[in-house]
Design a protein around this motif. Structure first.
Motif, PDB file in Angstrom:
ATOM      1  N   PHE A  94      12.710  22.966  34.864  1.00  0.00           N
ATOM      2  CA  PHE A  94      11.526  22.927  34.009  1.00  0.00           C
ATOM      3  C   PHE A  94      10.786  21.589  34.079  1.00  0.00           C
ATOM      4  O   PHE A  94       9.660  21.475  33.587  1.00  0.00           O
ATOM      5  N   LEU A  95      11.441  20.561  34.613  1.00  0.00           N
ATOM      6  CA  LEU A  95      10.897  19.214  34.807  1.00  0.00           C
ATOM      7  C   LEU A  95      10.977  18.322  33.579  1.00  0.00           C
ATOM      8  O   LEU A  95      10.594  17.144  33.662  1.00  0.00           O
ATOM      9  N   ASP A  96      11.466  18.822  32.455  1.00  0.00           N
ATOM     10  CA  ASP A  96      11.661  17.936  31.319  1.00  0.00           C
ATOM     11  C   ASP A  96      13.124  17.530  31.162  1.00  0.00           C
ATOM     12  O   ASP A  96      13.490  16.866  30.188  1.00  0.00           O
ATOM     13  N   GLU A  97      13.947  17.889  32.137  1.00  0.00           N
ATOM     14  CA  GLU A  97      15.355  17.478  32.114  1.00  0.00           C
ATOM     15  C   GLU A  97      15.468  15.974  32.420  1.00  0.00           C
ATOM     16  O   GLU A  97      14.580  15.391  33.066  1.00  0.00           O
ATOM     17  N   GLU A  98      16.524  15.362  31.969  1.00  0.00           N
ATOM     18  CA  GLU A  98      16.723  13.924  32.171  1.00  0.00           C
ATOM     19  C   GLU A  98      16.620  13.541  33.640  1.00  0.00           C
ATOM     20  O   GLU A  98      15.969  12.547  34.000  1.00  0.00           O
ATOM     21  N   GLU A  99      17.269  14.313  34.504  1.00  0.00           N
ATOM     22  CA  GLU A  99      17.274  14.005  35.941  1.00  0.00           C
ATOM     23  C   GLU A  99      15.873  14.152  36.529  1.00  0.00           C
ATOM     24  O   GLU A  99      15.444  13.345  37.372  1.00  0.00           O
ATOM     25  N   SER A 100      15.164  15.187  36.112  1.00  0.00           N
ATOM     26  CA  SER A 100      13.806  15.402  36.616  1.00  0.00           C
ATOM     27  C   SER A 100      12.878  14.262  36.215  1.00  0.00           C
ATOM     28  O   SER A 100      12.110  13.737  37.036  1.00  0.00           O
ATOM     29  N   LEU A 101      12.936  13.879  34.958  1.00  0.00           N
ATOM     30  CA  LEU A 101      12.075  12.807  34.476  1.00  0.00           C
ATOM     31  C   LEU A 101      12.387  11.481  35.157  1.00  0.00           C
ATOM     32  O   LEU A 101      11.470  10.703  35.459  1.00  0.00           O
ATOM     33  N   ALA A 102      13.669  11.233  35.444  1.00  0.00           N
ATOM     34  CA  ALA A 102      14.045  10.001  36.135  1.00  0.00           C
ATOM     35  C   ALA A 102      13.436   9.964  37.537  1.00  0.00           C
ATOM     36  O   ALA A 102      12.945   8.918  37.994  1.00  0.00           O
ATOM     37  N   ALA A 103      13.450  11.107  38.223  1.00  0.00           N
ATOM     38  CA  ALA A 103      12.880  11.177  39.568  1.00  0.00           C
ATOM     39  C   ALA A 103      11.372  10.959  39.534  1.00  0.00           C
ATOM     40  O   ALA A 103      10.813  10.213  40.347  1.00  0.00           O
ATOM     41  N   ILE A 104      10.708  11.596  38.590  1.00  0.00           N
ATOM     42  CA  ILE A 104       9.254  11.452  38.468  1.00  0.00           C
ATOM     43  C   ILE A 104       8.884  10.008  38.155  1.00  0.00           C
ATOM     44  O   ILE A 104       7.967   9.429  38.764  1.00  0.00           O
ATOM     45  N   ARG A 105       9.609   9.400  37.233  1.00  0.00           N
ATOM     46  CA  ARG A 105       9.320   8.017  36.846  1.00  0.00           C
ATOM     47  C   ARG A 105       9.545   7.054  38.009  1.00  0.00           C
ATOM     48  O   ARG A 105       8.806   6.072  38.188  1.00  0.00           O
ATOM     49  N   ALA A 106      10.562   7.322  38.821  1.00  0.00           N
ATOM     50  CA  ALA A 106      10.848   6.449  39.960  1.00  0.00           C
ATOM     51  C   ALA A 106       9.698   6.470  40.964  1.00  0.00           C
ATOM     52  O   ALA A 106       9.309   5.435  41.509  1.00  0.00           O
ATOM     53  N   VAL A 107       9.128   7.653  41.203  1.00  0.00           N
ATOM     54  CA  VAL A 107       7.986   7.748  42.121  1.00  0.00           C
ATOM     55  C   VAL A 107       6.756   7.092  41.510  1.00  0.00           C
ATOM     56  O   VAL A 107       6.016   6.365  42.203  1.00  0.00           O
ATOM     57  N   LEU A 108       6.527   7.295  40.237  1.00  0.00           N
ATOM     58  CA  LEU A 108       5.387   6.670  39.576  1.00  0.00           C
ATOM     59  C   LEU A 108       5.469   5.145  39.653  1.00  0.00           C
ATOM     60  O   LEU A 108       4.456   4.460  39.862  1.00  0.00           O
ATOM     61  N   GLU A 109       6.663   4.629  39.521  1.00  0.00           N
ATOM     62  CA  GLU A 109       6.860   3.180  39.592  1.00  0.00           C
ATOM     63  C   GLU A 109       6.552   2.669  41.008  1.00  0.00           C
ATOM     64  O   GLU A 109       5.890   1.634  41.168  1.00  0.00           O
ATOM     65  N   GLN A 110       7.003   3.384  42.021  1.00  0.00           N
ATOM     66  CA  GLN A 110       6.750   2.974  43.399  1.00  0.00           C
ATOM     67  C   GLN A 110       5.277   3.111  43.769  1.00  0.00           C
ATOM     68  O   GLN A 110       4.783   2.392  44.651  1.00  0.00           O
ATOM     69  N   ALA A 111       4.582   4.044  43.117  1.00  0.00           N
ATOM     70  CA  ALA A 111       3.177   4.305  43.468  1.00  0.00           C
ATOM     71  C   ALA A 111       2.218   3.279  42.884  1.00  0.00           C
ATOM     72  O   ALA A 111       1.039   3.283  43.217  1.00  0.00           O
ATOM     73  N   LYS A 112       2.709   2.401  41.995  1.00  0.00           N
ATOM     74  CA  LYS A 112       1.825   1.421  41.361  1.00  0.00           C
ATOM     75  C   LYS A 112       1.217   0.470  42.378  1.00  0.00           C
ATOM     76  O   LYS A 112       1.866   0.067  43.334  1.00  0.00           O
TER      77      LYS A 112
END
Length: 279
Positions: free
Chosen positions: A261-279
């Motif tokens: 569903f993408l609101d799981e802890e693991e999913s959010l961690a993956a999304i945040r990691a990409v967002l951080e790298q994309a800055k």
């Protein structure tokens, strides 16, 4: 909610929320899904500019008179045209299933538009088992009286691959997938001709080498989210993806099948990691 017109004249629905100065995130849904696919993750991305699009023939977008235009190349072009319409040069793309395939296609044709990519339970190899399951339901309206019954059916069908998911979550999922007819029964939230498009495209011969497309993401911040019980993305394929993309962020979500569903802890961690790298 808003609309834009594609280069071939269709009016497509999209949603654009959040600060226009924040990191833009384009969310592309699964094969038969729509903007509601991202309702569960949206509250966790309030610091982003969240953009969602209904593919042609899905959700609130126009249906195409030629169902063969329901293909990844055309849908990828629609996504680029939406970015052009919004004046966005680069986005982080979250692609669920079909959306992930579109992301891989864009890596070949418009890599410069991708600041980062998150693939939700999809990779360059798709299991025959998963394809068979998809073809078993695409284009077929369920013979169910209402959304409450649909929610109960979803919960029962997914009891083994999504254990412990409460009925209220399946009720929200049912509402995203179907709508109740005024006279009773359910209707699909997409053009049932999508099935004919898939059958026709499969009969047209072998498609592009998805591994080649995936390799074009080698210079792009990339995460892959896999449901531990997925029948579409295998653990072995995820390992091969990690080997070919040394910087890959790989997260497996327990008690989830296709798709998380993408609101799981693991999913959010993956999304945040990409967002951080994309800055």
């Amino acid at each position: 909610m808003a609309r834009f017109t594609t280069s071939d004249g269709l009016s497509l629905h999209y949603e654009d929320e959040g600060d226009t100065g924040a990191q833009a995130v384009l969310c592309l849904a699964g094969l038969t899904r729509n903007t509601r696919d991202f309702n569960f993750v949206a509250p966790h991305l309030r610091d982003c500019r969240l953009i969602r699009m209904d593919y042609r023939g899905r959700g609130l977008s126009d249906r195409d008179a030629d169902c063969m235009n329901y293909n990844i190349v055309r849908e990828a072009q629609d996504a680029v045209e939406l970015l052009d319409h919004l004046g966005l040069k680069r986005v982080v793309l979250i692609g669920t299933s079909r959306g992930g395939l579109i992301a891989m296609a864009l890596s070949l044709s418009h890599a410069e538009r991708l600041a980062g990519v998150v693939l939700n339970d999809i990779g360059p190899e798709v299991s025959a088992e998963g394809i068979a399951r998809i073809m078993d339901y695409v284009g077929k309206t369920p013979d169910l009286p209402d959304l409450d019954t649909a929610a109960e059916r979803l919960k029962a069908v997914h009891a083994s691959d999504f254990p412990g998911v409460p009925l209220e979550r399946w009720r929200a999922q049912a509402e995203a997938m179907f709508e109740e007819r005024a006279g009773g029964g359910l209707a699909l939230r997409y053009d049932p001709e999508l099935r004919r498009a898939l059958v026709g495209q499969a009969g047209a011969g072998q498609g592009p080498d998805l591994w080649t497309l995936f390799d074009h993401l080698s210079q792009t911040p990339l995460a892959v989210i896999r449901g531990a019980n997925s029948d579409l993305l295998s653990e072995a394929t995820l390992e091969k993806m990690a080997a070919r993309h040394p910087g890959l962020i790989a997260r497996t979500v327990p008690d989830r099948g296709h798709v998380p569903f993408l609101d799981e802890e693991e999913s959010l961690a993956a999304i945040r990691a990409v967002l951080e790298q994309a800055k």
